[in-house]
Design a protein around this motif. Structure first.
Motif, PDB file in Angstrom:
ATOM      1  N   VAL A  31      -9.184   8.575 -22.393  1.00 51.04           N
ATOM      2  CA  VAL A  31      -8.679   9.039 -21.287  1.00 51.04           C
ATOM      3  C   VAL A  31      -9.638   8.866 -19.982  1.00 51.04           C
ATOM      4  CG1 VAL A  31      -7.713  11.100 -20.022  1.00 51.04           C
ATOM      5  CG2 VAL A  31      -7.166  10.684 -22.117  1.00 51.04           C
ATOM      6  N   THR A  32     -10.921   9.161 -20.261  1.00 54.77           N
ATOM      7  CA  THR A  32     -11.752   8.909 -18.859  1.00 54.77           C
ATOM      8  C   THR A  32     -12.074   7.649 -18.721  1.00 54.77           C
ATOM      9  OG1 THR A  32     -12.960  11.000 -19.923  1.00 54.77           O
ATOM     10  CG2 THR A  32     -14.109   9.723 -18.206  1.00 54.77           C
ATOM     11  N   LEU A  33     -11.990   6.542 -19.693  1.00 54.48           N
ATOM     12  CA  LEU A  33     -12.292   5.350 -19.602  1.00 54.48           C
ATOM     13  C   LEU A  33     -11.236   4.628 -18.914  1.00 54.48           C
ATOM     14  CD1 LEU A  33     -14.631   3.283 -20.242  1.00 54.48           C
ATOM     15  CD2 LEU A  33     -13.550   2.866 -22.358  1.00 54.48           C
ATOM     16  N   VAL A  34      -9.896   4.993 -19.329  1.00 48.51           N
ATOM     17  CA  VAL A  34      -8.632   4.503 -18.594  1.00 48.51           C
ATOM     18  C   VAL A  34      -8.620   4.950 -17.360  1.00 48.51           C
ATOM     19  CG1 VAL A  34      -6.121   4.514 -18.697  1.00 48.51           C
ATOM     20  CG2 VAL A  34      -7.468   4.318 -20.813  1.00 48.51           C
ATOM     21  N   ALA A  35      -8.898   6.066 -17.003  1.00 46.72           N
ATOM     22  CA  ALA A  35      -9.113   6.626 -15.829  1.00 46.72           C
ATOM     23  C   ALA A  35      -9.903   5.821 -14.679  1.00 46.72           C
ATOM     24  CB  ALA A  35      -9.488   8.058 -15.471  1.00 46.72           C
ATOM     25  N   ALA A  36     -11.037   5.635 -15.213  1.00 44.62           N
ATOM     26  CA  ALA A  36     -12.042   4.690 -14.515  1.00 44.62           C
ATOM     27  C   ALA A  36     -11.713   3.214 -14.368  1.00 44.62           C
ATOM     28  CB  ALA A  36     -13.423   4.797 -15.249  1.00 44.62           C
ATOM     29  N   LEU A  37     -11.050   2.941 -15.510  1.00 44.82           N
ATOM     30  CA  LEU A  37     -10.571   1.437 -15.382  1.00 44.82           C
ATOM     31  C   LEU A  37      -9.551   1.257 -14.165  1.00 44.82           C
ATOM     32  CD1 LEU A  37     -10.065  -1.446 -16.380  1.00 44.82           C
ATOM     33  CD2 LEU A  37      -8.353  -0.722 -18.120  1.00 44.82           C
ATOM     34  N   ASP A  38      -8.414   2.213 -14.275  1.00 50.03           N
ATOM     35  CA  ASP A  38      -7.546   2.009 -13.146  1.00 50.03           C
ATOM     36  C   ASP A  38      -8.156   2.162 -11.757  1.00 50.03           C
ATOM     37  OD1 ASP A  38      -4.586   2.105 -12.606  1.00 50.03           O
ATOM     38  OD2 ASP A  38      -4.959   3.856 -11.934  1.00 50.03           O
ATOM     39  N   LEU A  39      -9.145   3.161 -11.806  1.00 50.59           N
ATOM     40  CA  LEU A  39      -9.515   3.553 -10.354  1.00 50.59           C
ATOM     41  C   LEU A  39     -10.340   2.268  -9.740  1.00 50.59           C
ATOM     42  CD1 LEU A  39     -10.071   5.720  -8.008  1.00 50.59           C
ATOM     43  CD2 LEU A  39     -12.087   6.138  -9.421  1.00 50.59           C
ATOM     44  N   ASN A  69     -10.766  -2.225  -2.724  1.00 51.62           N
ATOM     45  CA  ASN A  69     -11.809  -1.291  -2.341  1.00 51.62           C
ATOM     46  C   ASN A  69     -11.573  -1.114  -0.932  1.00 51.62           C
ATOM     47  OD1 ASN A  69     -12.405  -4.127  -2.795  1.00 51.62           O
ATOM     48  ND2 ASN A  69     -13.934  -3.790  -1.207  1.00 51.62           N
ATOM     49  N   GLY A  70     -12.150  -0.132  -0.104  1.00 51.06           N
ATOM     50  CA  GLY A  70     -11.845   0.067   1.343  1.00 51.06           C
ATOM     51  C   GLY A  70     -12.859  -0.679   2.046  1.00 51.06           C
ATOM     52  N   ASP A  71     -13.033  -0.144   3.384  1.00 56.60           N
ATOM     53  CA  ASP A  71     -13.862  -0.790   4.100  1.00 56.60           C
ATOM     54  C   ASP A  71     -15.180   0.137   4.529  1.00 56.60           C
ATOM     55  OD1 ASP A  71     -12.580   1.262   5.412  1.00 56.60           O
ATOM     56  OD2 ASP A  71     -12.058   0.045   7.398  1.00 56.60           O
ATOM     57  N   GLU A  72     -15.633   0.887   3.557  1.00 55.64           N
ATOM     58  CA  GLU A  72     -16.682   1.740   3.649  1.00 55.64           C
ATOM     59  C   GLU A  72     -18.225   0.942   3.543  1.00 55.64           C
ATOM     60  OE1 GLU A  72     -14.244   2.432   1.821  1.00 55.64           O
ATOM     61  OE2 GLU A  72     -13.127   4.151   2.481  1.00 55.64           O
ATOM     62  N   GLY A  73     -18.066  -0.160   3.247  1.00 59.01           N
ATOM     63  CA  GLY A  73     -19.273  -0.863   3.280  1.00 59.01           C
ATOM     64  C   GLY A  73     -19.860  -0.978   2.007  1.00 59.01           C
ATOM     65  N   GLY A  74     -19.023  -0.900   0.787  1.00 59.28           N
ATOM     66  CA  GLY A  74     -19.195  -1.203  -0.531  1.00 59.28           C
ATOM     67  C   GLY A  74     -20.239  -0.138  -1.197  1.00 59.28           C
ATOM     68  N   TRP A  75     -20.086   1.089  -0.919  1.00 59.13           N
ATOM     69  CA  TRP A  75     -20.962   2.189  -1.710  1.00 59.13           C
ATOM     70  C   TRP A  75     -20.183   3.667  -1.465  1.00 59.13           C
ATOM     71  CZ3 TRP A  75     -23.676   1.236  -5.476  1.00 59.13           C
ATOM     72  CH2 TRP A  75     -24.499   2.243  -6.168  1.00 59.13           C
ATOM     73  N   THR A  76     -18.866   3.579  -2.090  1.00 63.27           N
ATOM     74  CA  THR A  76     -18.131   4.625  -2.162  1.00 63.27           C
ATOM     75  C   THR A  76     -18.487   5.025  -3.797  1.00 63.27           C
ATOM     76  OG1 THR A  76     -16.356   3.489  -3.130  1.00 63.27           O
ATOM     77  CG2 THR A  76     -16.612   3.998  -0.536  1.00 63.27           C
ATOM     78  N   ALA A  77     -17.924   6.278  -4.354  1.00 63.50           N
ATOM     79  CA  ALA A  77     -18.251   6.527  -5.617  1.00 63.50           C
ATOM     80  C   ALA A  77     -17.515   5.746  -6.751  1.00 63.50           C
ATOM     81  CB  ALA A  77     -17.268   8.074  -5.944  1.00 63.50           C
ATOM     82  N   PRO A  78     -16.229   5.030  -6.368  1.00 65.09           N
ATOM     83  CA  PRO A  78     -15.649   4.224  -7.077  1.00 65.09           C
ATOM     84  C   PRO A  78     -16.452   2.697  -7.231  1.00 65.09           C
ATOM     85  CG  PRO A  78     -13.983   5.205  -5.811  1.00 65.09           C
ATOM     86  CD  PRO A  78     -15.277   5.677  -5.399  1.00 65.09           C
ATOM     87  N   ASP A  79     -17.208   2.511  -6.223  1.00 61.78           N
ATOM     88  CA  ASP A  79     -17.986   1.071  -6.019  1.00 61.78           C
ATOM     89  C   ASP A  79     -19.148   1.445  -6.891  1.00 61.78           C
ATOM     90  OD1 ASP A  79     -16.208   0.066  -4.118  1.00 61.78           O
ATOM     91  OD2 ASP A  79     -17.463   0.975  -2.277  1.00 61.78           O
ATOM     92  N   ALA A  80     -20.001   2.546  -6.737  1.00 61.60           N
ATOM     93  CA  ALA A  80     -20.969   2.689  -7.710  1.00 61.60           C
ATOM     94  C   ALA A  80     -20.573   3.046  -9.063  1.00 61.60           C
ATOM     95  CB  ALA A  80     -21.868   4.473  -7.201  1.00 61.60           C
ATOM     96  N   LEU A  81     -19.485   3.564  -9.400  1.00 63.24           N
ATOM     97  CA  LEU A  81     -18.910   3.821 -10.929  1.00 63.24           C
ATOM     98  C   LEU A  81     -18.645   2.144 -11.321  1.00 63.24           C
ATOM     99  CD1 LEU A  81     -17.823   5.386 -13.129  1.00 63.24           C
ATOM    100  CD2 LEU A  81     -15.720   5.405 -12.171  1.00 63.24           C
ATOM    101  N   ALA A  82     -18.317   1.471 -10.461  1.00 64.92           N
ATOM    102  CA  ALA A  82     -17.895   0.041 -11.063  1.00 64.92           C
ATOM    103  C   ALA A  82     -19.258  -0.781 -11.179  1.00 64.92           C
ATOM    104  CB  ALA A  82     -17.312  -0.680 -10.145  1.00 64.92           C
ATOM    105  N   ALA A  83     -20.350  -0.516 -10.216  1.00 63.62           N
ATOM    106  CA  ALA A  83     -21.774  -1.374 -10.569  1.00 63.62           C
ATOM    107  C   ALA A  83     -22.220  -0.802 -11.771  1.00 63.62           C
ATOM    108  CB  ALA A  83     -22.320  -0.967  -9.253  1.00 63.62           C
TER     109      ALA A  83
END
Length: 343
Positions: free
Chosen positions: A91-99, A104-118
């Motif tokens: 469930v956690t992995l699927v939530a992360a995958l979908d997120l 991505n937004g225009d916050e400069g590439g370092w939001t929580a989802p961006d960091a999670l992906a990296a």
């Protein structure tokens, strides 16, 4: 659209519609928690914990309380963690995958989802395949999505901002004259100054990285990079090059770092550490050992360099020197961005 419909049979052989609906509702709550992490470094630690959980099947405390509460609040009142590690991991992995699949937004590439992906890309791309076929297929989907988002934001975050004209001065009559003028001037010039500052930061990154590549010199080696053995050259170049960046490394940075590193030189993690030899001590000076230790699965190479401990299961695979260089660039690049851009 049901996020869980494709994956629910990993832990439920015969799921009912209402069960899937409850897990979909829980995923929304979990994603809100993930997106709301104020410090992107927390997302890196989450990626580390999730990768470790997928590897051994044991759900981690970094996400268990949040996921358990989300499942209970979604209508599964009798749910408890005991005996449900696989479900919580999926469930956690699927939530992360979908997120991380979302734009991505225009916050400069370092939001929580961006960091999670990296973090997920770095950790899971080094991880050995898991034995459960369905979980492994999900893990591969996460790797692809995380890599795509990370590479996309690495490019987009370097696009120069359009410098606007100075805005109109609007001075409220209710404020004192001096205060009115200062406030109005600041509001009128703030977008222009922000754009100029961001563009100047990117210009400086380009110049420093370019100058480093021309120098062909490493203080860690106390010599030219081009004179070093392939594995040593690749790893040190990746670490040194990442130290010049202000955003996540893009494909162009990887090409420059690996320029001149010949293909075909294979080494596992033990062999790579042996090749680095006495250079490891100097390399460690430029690495934030505390951050590496907090999320070791995300930084398998840097972790091995700093503490000398090799995780045997994932370290036995032989990798090309160019792969080690690309990994050094990614891992050190994540540390670099996390240090410079805390939110």
């Amino acid at each position: 659209m049901s996020v869980m419909a494709k994956y629910v049979r990993i832990f439920w052989p015969d799921p009912k519609d209402e069960d899937v609906a409850r897990r979909n509702k829980a995923i929304v709550t979990i994603q809100s928690w993930m997106s709301g992490l104020e410090d992107p470094w927390s997302a890196i630690k989450l990626a580390s914990a999730l990768t470790a959980a997928v590897g051994d099947g044991v759900a981690r405390e970094e996400f268990v309380p949040h996921v358990e509460r989300a499942i209970v609040d979604a209508g599964s009142d009798a749910f408890v963690r005991d005996g449900h590690d696989l479900e919580m991991n999926v469930v956690t992995l699927v939530a992360a995958l979908d997120l991380i699949r979302r734009p991505n937004g225009d916050e400069g590439g370092w939001t929580a989802p961006d960091a999670l992906a990296a973090g997920l890309w770095s950790a899971m791309s080094f991880q050995q395949p898991v034995s459960e076929e369905a979980v492994e297929m999900l893990r591969q989907e996460v790797i692809v999505a995380a890599r795509e988002r990370t590479m996309r934001i690495a490019e987009q975050s370097r696009m120069r901002a359009v410098v606007p004209e100075v805005g109109l001065l609007s001075i409220p009559e209710s404020q004192p004259t001096g205060t009115r003028a200062k406030t109005a001037y600041r509001k009128a010039t703030e977008p222009l100054v922000k754009a100029l500052r961001e563009n100047a930061e990117l210009d400086r990154e380009e110049l420093e990285f370019l100058w480093w590549s021309i120098e062909d010199w490493s203080d860690c080696l106390n010599g030219r990079l081009s004179d070093a053995a392939p594995v040593v050259r690749a790893v040190v170049a990746g670490i040194d090059g990442a130290a010049k960046l202000r955003r996540l490394p893009a494909s162009g940075h990887r090409n420059v770092v690996l320029r001149g590193v010949p293909a075909g030189e294979l080494a596992n993690l033990d062999s790579a550490l042996t090749a680095l030899g006495d250079f490891r001590e100097k390399i460690c000076v430029s690495i934030d050992k505390t951050r590496v230790a907090e999320a070791a699965p995300v930084f398998p190479l840097l972790s091995a360099i700093t503490d000398g401990v090799v995780e045997k299961r994932d370290a036995a695979v032989e990798r090309d020197a160019r792969d080690w260089g690309a990994r050094a660039l990614l891992e050190r690049g994540i540390i670099q961005v996390a240090s410079l851009r805390r939110s």
